[in-house]
Motif scaffolding. Structure first.
Motif, PDB file in Angstrom:
ATOM      1  N   ARG A  40     -57.747  -6.609 -64.616  1.00 17.39           N
ATOM      2  CA  ARG A  40     -58.812  -6.582 -63.621  1.00 17.39           C
ATOM      3  C   ARG A  40     -59.536  -5.243 -63.636  1.00 17.39           C
ATOM      4  O   ARG A  40     -58.968  -4.226 -64.040  1.00 17.39           O
ATOM      5  N   LEU A  41     -60.771  -5.245 -63.200  1.00 19.34           N
ATOM      6  CA  LEU A  41     -61.554  -4.031 -63.054  1.00 19.34           C
ATOM      7  C   LEU A  41     -61.450  -3.591 -61.605  1.00 19.34           C
ATOM      8  O   LEU A  41     -61.702  -4.377 -60.698  1.00 19.34           O
ATOM      9  N   ARG A  42     -61.077  -2.331 -61.399  1.00 16.21           N
ATOM     10  CA  ARG A  42     -60.842  -1.824 -60.053  1.00 16.21           C
ATOM     11  C   ARG A  42     -61.957  -0.865 -59.635  1.00 16.21           C
ATOM     12  O   ARG A  42     -62.330   0.030 -60.386  1.00 16.21           O
ATOM     13  N   GLU A  43     -62.441  -1.069 -58.422  1.00 12.74           N
ATOM     14  CA  GLU A  43     -63.487  -0.215 -57.878  1.00 12.74           C
ATOM     15  C   GLU A  43     -63.073   1.246 -57.977  1.00 12.74           C
ATOM     16  O   GLU A  43     -61.936   1.614 -57.678  1.00 12.74           O
ATOM     17  N   GLY A  44     -64.010   2.083 -58.437  1.00 16.47           N
ATOM     18  CA  GLY A  44     -63.766   3.519 -58.531  1.00 16.47           C
ATOM     19  C   GLY A  44     -63.349   3.982 -59.921  1.00 16.47           C
ATOM     20  O   GLY A  44     -63.470   5.158 -60.235  1.00 16.47           O
ATOM     21  N   GLU A  45     -62.872   3.074 -60.759  1.00 19.56           N
ATOM     22  CA  GLU A  45     -62.502   3.488 -62.111  1.00 19.56           C
ATOM     23  C   GLU A  45     -63.742   3.493 -63.001  1.00 19.56           C
ATOM     24  O   GLU A  45     -64.810   3.027 -62.622  1.00 19.56           O
ATOM     25  N   THR A  46     -63.596   4.043 -64.189  1.00 15.89           N
ATOM     26  CA  THR A  46     -64.653   4.065 -65.187  1.00 15.89           C
ATOM     27  C   THR A  46     -64.085   3.465 -66.461  1.00 15.89           C
ATOM     28  O   THR A  46     -62.973   3.805 -66.861  1.00 15.89           O
ATOM     29  N   VAL A  47     -64.852   2.562 -67.095  1.00 12.37           N
ATOM     30  CA  VAL A  47     -64.374   1.871 -68.291  1.00 12.37           C
ATOM     31  C   VAL A  47     -65.326   2.155 -69.444  1.00 12.37           C
ATOM     32  O   VAL A  47     -66.544   2.056 -69.299  1.00 12.37           O
ATOM     33  N   THR A  48     -64.762   2.503 -70.590  1.00  9.92           N
ATOM     34  CA  THR A  48     -65.545   2.830 -71.772  1.00  9.92           C
ATOM     35  C   THR A  48     -66.043   1.570 -72.461  1.00  9.92           C
ATOM     36  O   THR A  48     -65.311   0.589 -72.606  1.00  9.92           O
ATOM     37  N   GLY A  49     -67.284   1.617 -72.888  1.00  8.66           N
ATOM     38  CA  GLY A  49     -67.872   0.532 -73.657  1.00  8.66           C
ATOM     39  C   GLY A  49     -68.957   1.078 -74.565  1.00  8.66           C
ATOM     40  O   GLY A  49     -69.220   2.284 -74.588  1.00  8.66           O
ATOM     41  N   THR A  50     -69.573   0.202 -75.338  1.00  4.77           N
ATOM     42  CA  THR A  50     -70.707   0.578 -76.164  1.00  4.77           C
ATOM     43  C   THR A  50     -71.798  -0.476 -76.029  1.00  4.77           C
ATOM     44  O   THR A  50     -71.523  -1.612 -75.636  1.00  4.77           O
TER      45      THR A  50
END
Length: 178
Positions: free
Chosen positions: A121-131
């Motif tokens: 899951r994606l959690r509010e406040g985190e940062t996820v790397t992408g391109t």
């Protein structure tokens, strides 16, 4: 010797920072990318969406063709539209064109990046790397801030039920398993 190593370390750190963008504007080729973000997801969700604004300041068109997201197996460029009172979503197999002088905004309820096969899951406040990858400009790494599950824009939350990408089950995903 110490000063040389310190300066070399600083230059290396600066190079890393400039190739990995956070929510500030980033340039690649003739494109300016800004306001990139995603929403938090409920536990068990297998899809999420990514949003951003792209401005082409050049004289040639470019095309957003693909991307990556560290917490998903696959990223596709999608569009949403209403046909016969039904919201439909589908992959833009040829990508999304950004014409010279044009600004294109990928946003809830419209074109977006589809993050499929989420590993967690994606959690509010985190940062996820992408391109994101463009036909002419190439690939650039972005750090997607995760906003609240009810977010409607890169910086503002709307806690009303909005019927857009917050509930993926309400849309026709045309062949995408969930």
């Amino acid at each position: 010797m110490f000063v040389t190593k310190l300066v070399a370390g600083f230059v290396l750190a600066l190079a890393i920072v400039t190739t990995s963008a956070t929510a500030a504007d980033v340039r690649i080729g003739d494109l300016k990318i800004e306001q990139f973000w995603t929403r938090a997801t409920p536990g068990g969700a297998k899809v999420a969406a990514g949003y951003l604004t792209i401005t082409n300041v050049g004289t040639e068109p470019d095309v957003l063709v693909s991307g990556t997201f560290e917490k998903s197996a696959l990223v596709e460029v999608h569009e949403m539209n209403v046909e016969n009172d039904i919201m439909r979503m589908r992959e833009m197999a040829d990508g999304l064109e950004i014409k010279p002088g044009e600004t294109v905004t990928l946003k809830p309820g419209g074109s977006h990046l589809m993050f499929m096969g989420l590993s967690e899951r994606l959690r509010e406040g985190e940062t996820v790397t992408g391109t994101v990858t463009f036909r002419r400009a190439g690939t650039v790494k972005l750090q997607f801030p995760v906003r609240s599950i009810a977010a409607r824009s890169s910086g503002h939350d709307d806690h009303r039920s909005n019927g857009d990408h917050g509930d993926h089950g309400a849309h026709n995903h045309e062949g995408h398993s969930q």
